[in-house]
Design a protein around this motif. Structure first.
Motif, mmCIF file in Angstrom:
data_model
loop_
_atom_site.group_PDB
_atom_site.id
_atom_site.type_symbol
_atom_site.label_atom_id
_atom_site.label_comp_id
_atom_site.label_asym_id
_atom_site.label_seq_id
_atom_site.Cartn_x
_atom_site.Cartn_y
_atom_site.Cartn_z
ATOM 1 N N TYR A 12 0.842 -1.193 0.000
ATOM 2 C CA TYR A 12 0.000 0.000 0.000
ATOM 3 C C TYR A 12 0.876 1.241 0.000
ATOM 4 C CZ TYR A 12 -3.623 -3.270 1.406
ATOM 5 O OH TYR A 12 -4.486 -4.317 1.442
ATOM 6 N N THR A 13 0.290 2.347 -0.445
ATOM 7 C CA THR A 13 0.942 3.648 -0.353
ATOM 8 C C THR A 13 0.122 4.495 0.606
ATOM 9 O OG1 THR A 13 1.738 3.488 -2.628
ATOM 10 C CG2 THR A 13 1.723 5.673 -1.641
ATOM 11 N N VAL A 14 0.767 4.963 1.675
ATOM 12 C CA VAL A 14 0.087 5.729 2.718
ATOM 13 C C VAL A 14 0.653 7.151 2.725
ATOM 14 C CG1 VAL A 14 -0.420 5.901 5.184
ATOM 15 C CG2 VAL A 14 -0.154 3.653 4.116
ATOM 16 N N THR A 15 -0.233 8.129 2.715
ATOM 17 C CA THR A 15 0.166 9.517 2.868
ATOM 18 C C THR A 15 -0.281 9.959 4.255
ATOM 19 O OG1 THR A 15 -0.075 9.913 0.511
ATOM 20 C CG2 THR A 15 -0.017 11.850 1.917
ATOM 21 N N SER A 16 0.670 10.478 5.030
ATOM 22 C CA SER A 16 0.360 10.863 6.411
ATOM 23 C C SER A 16 1.067 12.159 6.761
ATOM 24 C CB SER A 16 0.785 9.748 7.371
ATOM 25 O OG SER A 16 2.164 9.471 7.251
ATOM 26 N N GLY A 17 0.624 12.771 7.864
ATOM 27 C CA GLY A 17 1.264 13.978 8.355
ATOM 28 C C GLY A 17 2.644 13.653 8.890
ATOM 29 N N SER A 18 3.573 14.592 8.705
ATOM 30 C CA SER A 18 4.942 14.334 9.155
ATOM 31 C C SER A 18 5.423 15.331 10.199
ATOM 32 C CB SER A 18 5.895 14.380 7.946
ATOM 33 O OG SER A 18 5.904 15.675 7.390
ATOM 34 N N GLY A 19 4.582 16.287 10.559
ATOM 35 C CA GLY A 19 4.990 17.276 11.549
ATOM 36 C C GLY A 19 5.497 18.559 10.929
ATOM 37 N N ASP A 20 5.755 18.551 9.633
ATOM 38 C CA ASP A 20 6.120 19.787 8.937
ATOM 39 C C ASP A 20 5.140 19.997 7.782
ATOM 40 O OD1 ASP A 20 6.983 17.961 7.052
ATOM 41 O OD2 ASP A 20 9.106 18.397 7.281
ATOM 42 N N GLU A 21 5.464 20.856 6.853
ATOM 43 C CA GLU A 21 4.517 21.207 5.789
ATOM 44 C C GLU A 21 4.312 20.101 4.759
ATOM 45 O OE1 GLU A 21 5.337 25.006 4.048
ATOM 46 O OE2 GLU A 21 5.766 25.886 5.995
#
Length: 88
Positions: A12-21
């Motif tokens: 799967y390909t997951v897009t998530s928040g990383s703490g920056d922009e």
């Protein structure tokens, strides 16, 4: 309502928040669900060069997951109400 369950062992390909922009993109094999403190996380086996490691992504940080129909298990909602790795 029909529920879908992501398959262990599928990619799967997951897009998530990383703490920056910029969001973090994770491409890897789904290996399961874990608890981080009081919060749930999805676990993915990822590779970087010759290294392989497990990445835990907290549920509340996930923006979206890309997958194709072959990597889903479709179930009737009443089939198994005790599982916790469903995505609606």
């Amino acid at each position: 309502m029909e529920m879908i369950e992501i398959k262990k062992g599928a990619k799967y390909t997951v897009t998530s928040g990383s703490g920056d922009e910029k969001p973090m993109i994770t491409e890897g094999e789904y290996v399961g669900y874990a608890i981080l403190g009081e919060e749930g996380a999805l676990c993915f086996r990822v590779s970087s060069g010759d290294k392989k490691f497990i990445r835990l992504i907290p549920i509340n940080a996930i923006n979206y997951i890309d997958f194709d129909e072959d990597n889903l298990i479709k179930k009737d909602k009443s089939d198994d109400t005790e599982k916790t790795n469903y995505i609606v």
